[in-house]
Design a protein around this motif. Structure first.
Motif, mmCIF file in Angstrom:
data_model
loop_
_atom_site.group_PDB
_atom_site.id
_atom_site.type_symbol
_atom_site.label_atom_id
_atom_site.label_comp_id
_atom_site.label_asym_id
_atom_site.label_seq_id
_atom_site.Cartn_x
_atom_site.Cartn_y
_atom_site.Cartn_z
ATOM 1 N N ASN A 284 0.845 -1.137 -0.061
ATOM 2 C CA ASN A 284 0.012 0.069 -0.135
ATOM 3 C C ASN A 284 0.766 1.205 -0.081
ATOM 4 O O ASN A 284 0.603 2.247 -0.545
ATOM 5 N N ALA A 285 1.904 1.265 0.912
ATOM 6 C CA ALA A 285 2.650 2.347 0.828
ATOM 7 C C ALA A 285 3.522 2.539 -0.626
ATOM 8 O O ALA A 285 3.625 3.835 -0.973
ATOM 9 N N TYR A 286 3.889 1.344 -1.081
ATOM 10 C CA TYR A 286 4.604 1.755 -2.558
ATOM 11 C C TYR A 286 3.614 2.069 -3.561
ATOM 12 O O TYR A 286 3.766 3.108 -4.386
ATOM 13 N N MET A 287 2.325 1.688 -3.345
ATOM 14 C CA MET A 287 1.252 2.302 -4.472
ATOM 15 C C MET A 287 0.929 3.834 -4.068
ATOM 16 O O MET A 287 1.052 4.614 -5.130
ATOM 17 N N LYS A 288 0.851 4.258 -2.878
ATOM 18 C CA LYS A 288 0.650 5.596 -2.636
ATOM 19 C C LYS A 288 1.726 6.478 -3.007
ATOM 20 O O LYS A 288 1.830 7.665 -3.426
ATOM 21 N N GLY A 293 6.084 -0.658 -9.732
ATOM 22 C CA GLY A 293 6.871 -1.817 -10.229
ATOM 23 C C GLY A 293 7.351 -2.727 -8.826
ATOM 24 O O GLY A 293 7.279 -3.938 -8.617
ATOM 25 N N GLU A 294 7.709 -1.819 -7.800
ATOM 26 C CA GLU A 294 8.092 -2.515 -6.594
ATOM 27 C C GLU A 294 6.998 -3.070 -5.927
ATOM 28 O O GLU A 294 7.173 -4.079 -5.246
ATOM 29 N N ALA A 295 5.805 -2.520 -5.913
ATOM 30 C CA ALA A 295 4.501 -3.002 -5.467
ATOM 31 C C ALA A 295 4.092 -4.295 -6.066
ATOM 32 O O ALA A 295 3.953 -5.309 -5.063
ATOM 33 N N LEU A 296 4.303 -4.552 -7.396
ATOM 34 C CA LEU A 296 4.196 -5.795 -8.046
ATOM 35 C C LEU A 296 5.118 -6.857 -7.593
ATOM 36 O O LEU A 296 4.714 -7.848 -7.356
ATOM 37 N N ARG A 297 6.686 -6.191 -7.634
ATOM 38 C CA ARG A 297 7.586 -7.359 -7.126
ATOM 39 C C ARG A 297 7.371 -7.954 -5.928
ATOM 40 O O ARG A 297 7.718 -9.155 -5.350
ATOM 41 N N LEU A 298 6.870 -7.116 -4.958
ATOM 42 C CA LEU A 298 6.550 -7.505 -3.561
ATOM 43 C C LEU A 298 5.686 -8.488 -3.300
ATOM 44 O O LEU A 298 5.512 -9.288 -2.513
ATOM 45 N N VAL A 299 4.512 -8.243 -4.293
ATOM 46 C CA VAL A 299 3.245 -9.284 -4.288
ATOM 47 C C VAL A 299 3.461 -10.489 -4.699
ATOM 48 O O VAL A 299 3.482 -11.741 -4.210
ATOM 49 N N GLU A 300 4.731 -10.573 -5.856
ATOM 50 C CA GLU A 300 5.375 -11.812 -6.494
ATOM 51 C C GLU A 300 6.268 -12.405 -5.295
ATOM 52 O O GLU A 300 5.881 -13.666 -5.020
ATOM 53 N N GLU A 301 6.960 -11.852 -4.456
ATOM 54 C CA GLU A 301 7.443 -12.188 -3.514
ATOM 55 C C GLU A 301 6.705 -13.077 -2.471
ATOM 56 O O GLU A 301 7.181 -13.994 -1.984
ATOM 57 N N LEU A 302 5.897 -12.272 -2.017
ATOM 58 C CA LEU A 302 4.716 -12.852 -1.045
ATOM 59 C C LEU A 302 4.423 -13.996 -1.419
ATOM 60 O O LEU A 302 4.292 -15.113 -0.730
ATOM 61 N N LYS A 315 -7.309 -6.035 -5.045
ATOM 62 C CA LYS A 315 -8.304 -4.973 -5.545
ATOM 63 C C LYS A 315 -7.386 -3.772 -6.077
ATOM 64 O O LYS A 315 -7.683 -3.273 -6.870
ATOM 65 N N ALA A 316 -6.526 -3.473 -4.996
ATOM 66 C CA ALA A 316 -5.756 -2.127 -5.233
ATOM 67 C C ALA A 316 -4.677 -2.411 -6.483
ATOM 68 O O ALA A 316 -4.309 -1.440 -7.069
ATOM 69 N N LEU A 317 -4.430 -3.374 -6.977
ATOM 70 C CA LEU A 317 -3.394 -3.748 -7.830
ATOM 71 C C LEU A 317 -3.981 -4.131 -9.220
ATOM 72 O O LEU A 317 -3.383 -4.412 -10.204
ATOM 73 N N ARG A 318 -5.441 -4.564 -8.942
ATOM 74 C CA ARG A 318 -5.901 -5.042 -10.373
ATOM 75 C C ARG A 318 -5.921 -4.332 -11.360
ATOM 76 O O ARG A 318 -6.329 -2.955 -11.044
ATOM 77 N N GLY A 319 -5.657 -4.889 -12.590
ATOM 78 C CA GLY A 319 -5.623 -3.956 -13.738
ATOM 79 C C GLY A 319 -3.931 -3.495 -14.075
ATOM 80 O O GLY A 319 -3.812 -3.180 -15.165
ATOM 81 N N LEU A 320 -3.163 -3.621 -12.932
ATOM 82 C CA LEU A 320 -1.861 -3.078 -13.276
ATOM 83 C C LEU A 320 -1.047 -4.313 -13.968
ATOM 84 O O LEU A 320 -0.253 -3.923 -14.753
ATOM 85 N N ARG A 321 -1.178 -5.236 -13.397
ATOM 86 C CA ARG A 321 -0.540 -6.384 -14.211
ATOM 87 C C ARG A 321 -1.325 -7.569 -14.015
ATOM 88 O O ARG A 321 -1.139 -8.777 -13.282
ATOM 89 N N PRO A 322 -2.124 -7.923 -14.942
ATOM 90 C CA PRO A 322 -3.229 -8.825 -14.740
ATOM 91 C C PRO A 322 -2.789 -10.389 -14.846
ATOM 92 O O PRO A 322 -3.252 -11.095 -14.288
ATOM 93 N N LYS A 323 -1.591 -10.384 -15.392
ATOM 94 C CA LYS A 323 -1.076 -12.062 -15.800
ATOM 95 C C LYS A 323 -0.795 -12.447 -14.330
ATOM 96 O O LYS A 323 -0.469 -13.698 -14.186
ATOM 97 N N ILE A 324 -0.317 -11.770 -13.077
ATOM 98 C CA ILE A 324 -0.202 -12.282 -11.817
ATOM 99 C C ILE A 324 -1.232 -12.887 -11.288
ATOM 100 O O ILE A 324 -1.264 -14.020 -10.629
#
Length: 325
Positions: A284-288, A293-302, A315-324
């Motif tokens: 959430n902090a990365y998004m704000k 890119g770092e937010a998406l990488r962090l989700v992948e890491e999770l 929900k916050a990330l939807r549409g940014l990188r659908p293939k994940i």
């Protein structure tokens, strides 16, 4: 006279004591003194005090200084500080100085019963009488002063301790750090922590818990992070509460790289419980901060950690990188 360890032996000795103090002439005080010492080691404190009072009532029987020391120690363990102090005064009237063990017992008991003024008065008298305090004495007084927020006096006692060439141990440092945190002296608390580590005194869980709680309350996450790193260095467990507080504090201040380092520490120590909530805070902090890119990488890491982000994060990330997803 010999005190046996069993209950039957104790009963026999007590019965023998009653007969001895009624003998005419009264035998040597040494045998009775020896018995009281043995009973004290058996933690029969109430019996020791009772027998001492019988000795006082016996004409011609005068307790030795060693007897008084045993009784004082027993009174301290029974939390009868006033009676113990009266006996100390009796020793002074006889022109005899109480020993180190007697002083330590009484000072410790006075501190535990919150009689700080009496404890420090006795400590000063001890010094005046030329009785050299040991590490136990100093630690007891320093701890008592710190609990009372009298940190300047505690540091004065510490200086006296150093002048006598005594090495500070974990108990000394924990008391001082606690006192500094209690009085909002964060810089002094962390200085003591650094000094402690530099002197080769390893912090324990008490040290780190005291300091972490205080630093978080004082709004000093950078200093708290240093303490967290020390916990890792010394092999101590990282609690999820500690890490969550640190990550939230960094995210709130916009120091996201440092927040990520805390998550890395958690992963390194395999501290999986509730790690998803820590990832969520940083995502959430990365998004704000528009660091998508770092937010998406962090989700992948999770996900690689075997955990799925919650619905709010998705929900916050939807549409940014659908293939994940």
């Amino acid at each position: 006279m010999r005190c046996k360890s069993g209950n039957l032996g104790l009963d026999e000795e007590l019965g023998h004591f009653d007969s001895v103090i009624q003998m005419k002439p009264i035998p040597s005080i040494w045998a009775l003194d020896h018995l009281l010492g043995a009973l004290s080691k058996m933690n029969q404190c109430s019996t020791v005090v009772s027998m001492y009072k019988q000795m006082l009532a016996c004409v011609g029987l005068h307790p030795e200084v060693s007897t008084l020391s045993v009784v004082i120690n027993c009174l301290c363990r029974m939390n009868h500080s006033v009676e113990a102090l009266n006996l100390v005064e009796e020793m002074f009237r006889r022109g005899v100085k109480p020993g180190l063990v007697t002083y330590n017992s009484l000072i410790n008991r006075l501190c535990r019963s919150a009689q700080w003024k009496e404890a420090t008065r006795l400590f000063k008298r001890m010094l005046d009488e030329g009785i050299a305090p040991d590490v136990v004495t100093f630690n007891t007084v320093i701890h008592a002063l710190c609990k009372e927020r009298r940190t300047e006096e505690a540091l004065s006692v510490l200086e006296l301790m150093s002048q006598r060439g005594m090495r500070l141990n974990i108990v000394t440092y924990n008391s001082l750090i606690y006192g500094m945190c209690l009085t909002d002296q964060w810089a002094e608390a962390t200085r003591l922590f650094d000094e402690m580590v530099g002197q080769g005194v390893l912090p324990d869980i008490i040290t780190l818990t005291i300091l972490l709680d205080a630093l978080f309350q004082g709004g000093m996450p950078e200093e708290a992070h240093k303490v967290v790193e020390a916990k890792v260095k010394y092999g101590m467990e990282l609690s999820k509460i500690t890490c969550s507080m640190l990550i939230d504090s960094y995210c709130f201040r916009g120091k996201l790289d440092k927040a990520k380092k805390v998550i890395d520490l958690m992963v390194m120590k395999d501290n999986a419980p509730d790690i998803a909530s820590c990832y969520k805070a940083l995502v959430n902090a990365y998004m704000k901060a528009k660091r998508i890119g770092e937010a998406l990488r962090l989700v992948e890491e999770l996900i690689e950690q075997g955990q799925m982000p919650d619905m709010e994060t998705l929900k916050a990330l939807r549409g940014l990188r659908p293939k994940i997803f």
